[in-house]
Design an enzyme around this catalytic site. Structure first.
Site, short mmCIF file in Angstrom:
data_model
loop_
_atom_site.label_atom_id
_atom_site.label_comp_id
_atom_site.label_asym_id
_atom_site.label_seq_id
_atom_site.Cartn_x
_atom_site.Cartn_y
_atom_site.Cartn_z
N GLN A 218 -4.74 -1.25 9.53
CA GLN A 218 -4.60 -2.58 8.92
C GLN A 218 -5.17 -3.65 9.85
O GLN A 218 -4.88 -3.69 11.05
CB GLN A 218 -3.12 -2.86 8.60
CG GLN A 218 -2.88 -4.16 7.84
CD GLN A 218 -3.51 -4.19 6.46
OE1 GLN A 218 -3.61 -3.18 5.78
NE2 GLN A 218 -3.96 -5.36 6.04
N LYS B 2 0.84 -1.21 0.00
CA LYS B 2 0.00 0.00 0.00
C LYS B 2 0.87 1.25 0.00
O LYS B 2 0.62 2.21 -0.73
CB LYS B 2 -0.95 -0.02 1.21
CG LYS B 2 -2.07 -1.05 1.07
CD LYS B 2 -2.89 -1.26 2.34
CE LYS B 2 -3.91 -2.37 2.15
NZ LYS B 2 -4.71 -2.68 3.36
N ASP C 195 -11.15 2.96 4.18
CA ASP C 195 -11.53 1.55 4.09
C ASP C 195 -13.05 1.38 4.05
O ASP C 195 -13.55 0.29 3.80
CB ASP C 195 -11.00 0.78 5.31
CG ASP C 195 -9.72 0.01 4.99
OD1 ASP C 195 -9.62 -0.53 3.88
OD2 ASP C 195 -8.84 -0.03 5.87
N1 GUN Z 1 -6.95 -6.75 6.09
C1 GUN Z 1 -7.40 -7.52 5.09
N2 GUN Z 1 -8.06 -6.79 4.18
C2 GUN Z 1 -8.05 -5.53 4.61
C3 GUN Z 1 -8.57 -4.29 4.11
O1 GUN Z 1 -9.21 -4.22 3.05
N3 GUN Z 1 -8.33 -3.19 4.87
C4 GUN Z 1 -7.65 -3.25 6.04
N4 GUN Z 1 -7.48 -2.12 6.69
N5 GUN Z 1 -7.16 -4.36 6.53
C5 GUN Z 1 -7.35 -5.49 5.82
#
Ligand code: GUN
Length: 280
Positions: free
Chosen positions: A98, A54, A121
């Site tokens: 996350q 990311k 998100d």
């Molecule tokens: N962990 C697995 N998928 C995601 C996601 O789309 N966003 C976040 N923040 N954590 C994750």
């Protein structure tokens, strides 16, 4: 079957380039960079890889990212204080926590502390309610990416039977709302569904997010269906989807690979949301 493999990497790349152009425009107009704060608690190896990807994608799209790596034993109040600080920092456009979080932290309590205008998100109650009501919002990245991949095939979603396997808050549930908004007929299956294959075989569009390696086999798929595989299962150093690709690609009309399907799209949609958050 002349199966088309949907190239998520290429589609994501195009989105990233569009975001980069707009992020550069933002710098010219506002004299600062678009900024995403990424919070990683603990050292889950998969999460570390996701966060690294990311952060790298941000840099490729001229978006600034600031990483906060916290100890796995971090105290809930310290984490909430950090979120509060990021909420009120006007130079921070987006905040990403996350997941998963360590067990001692209540995931919902933490996620709901993020200001909904910075919730890239789409996990806050405000954004999930807006999504359900069909209002403009920051929507979850992985399901948004799935919808983009379906649209990339050129087919109309309207009137199609979309079957989702998996009912998580991150993927399955928001996908229901997104596909309903596209006028699909939606069925949701999960780990306790009786006769799963009966349902999956009805799907014009089959989206699988169950987190089990090669769980869906070719005999469970309707001839010509569009198959979107959200799974990322690590096994003996290799990545596998939730769909058994070789068998499925003999019957599907369109199918996403793992890796190179949904994964890159999740990141592309995150960048798009971060840009959108600058306007909120
Ligand atoms: N962990 C697995 N998928 C995601 C996601 O789309 N966003 C976040 N923040 N954590 C994750």
């Amino acid at each position: 079957m002349n199966t088309v493999i949907i190239d998520g990497k290429a589609i994501a790349q195009k989105i990233k380039e569009e975001v980069a152009t707009k992020a550069k425009e933002f710098i010219r107009k506002k004299a600062r960079r678009v900024c995403l704060a990424v919070v990683l608690v603990g050292n889950n190896p998969a999460s570390e890889v996701y966060v690294k990807n990311k952060v790298m994608a941000c840099s490729e799209s001229s978006i600034k990212s600031v990483e906060y790596k916290l100890d796995k034993k971090v105290n809930k109040n310290d984490l909430l204080l950090l979120i509060e600080k990021l909420n009120s920092d006007s130079s921070v456009d987006g905040i990403l926590i996350q997941l998963p979080l360590p067990k001692h932290l209540n995931e919902q309590e933490i996620l709901q502390a993020v200001n909904s205008n910075k919730d890239v998100d789409g996990f806050t109650m405000i954004n999930s309610s807006k999504l359900a009501l069909g209002l403009d919002c920051l929507a979850p990245c992985t399901p948004s990416g799935c919808v983009e991949l379906i649209k990339s095939t050129g087919q109309s979603i309207e009137g199609k039977h979309a079957v989702i396997v998996g009912r998580s808050n991150i993927v399955g549930k928001p996908l229901v709302q997104m596909l309903l908004a596209e006028n699909a007929t939606v069925t949701v299956c999960h780990s306790l569904t009786n006769d799963l294959a009966y349902h999956t075989r009805q799907a014009d569009i089959l989206i699988v997010a169950i987190g089990k390696k090669e769980f869906i086999t070719g005999d469970m798929i309707k001839f010509g269906a569009t198959v979107i595989d959200v799974g990322i299962n690590r096994f003996e150093g290799k990545l596998y989807g939730d769909v058994e690709f070789d068998g499925a690609s003999k019957v599907a009309g369109h199918i996403t690979p793992v890796p190179g399907g949904v994964g890159p799209m999740t990141i592309a949609m995150l960048l798009k949301n971060t840009l959108k958050a600058t306007k909120l």
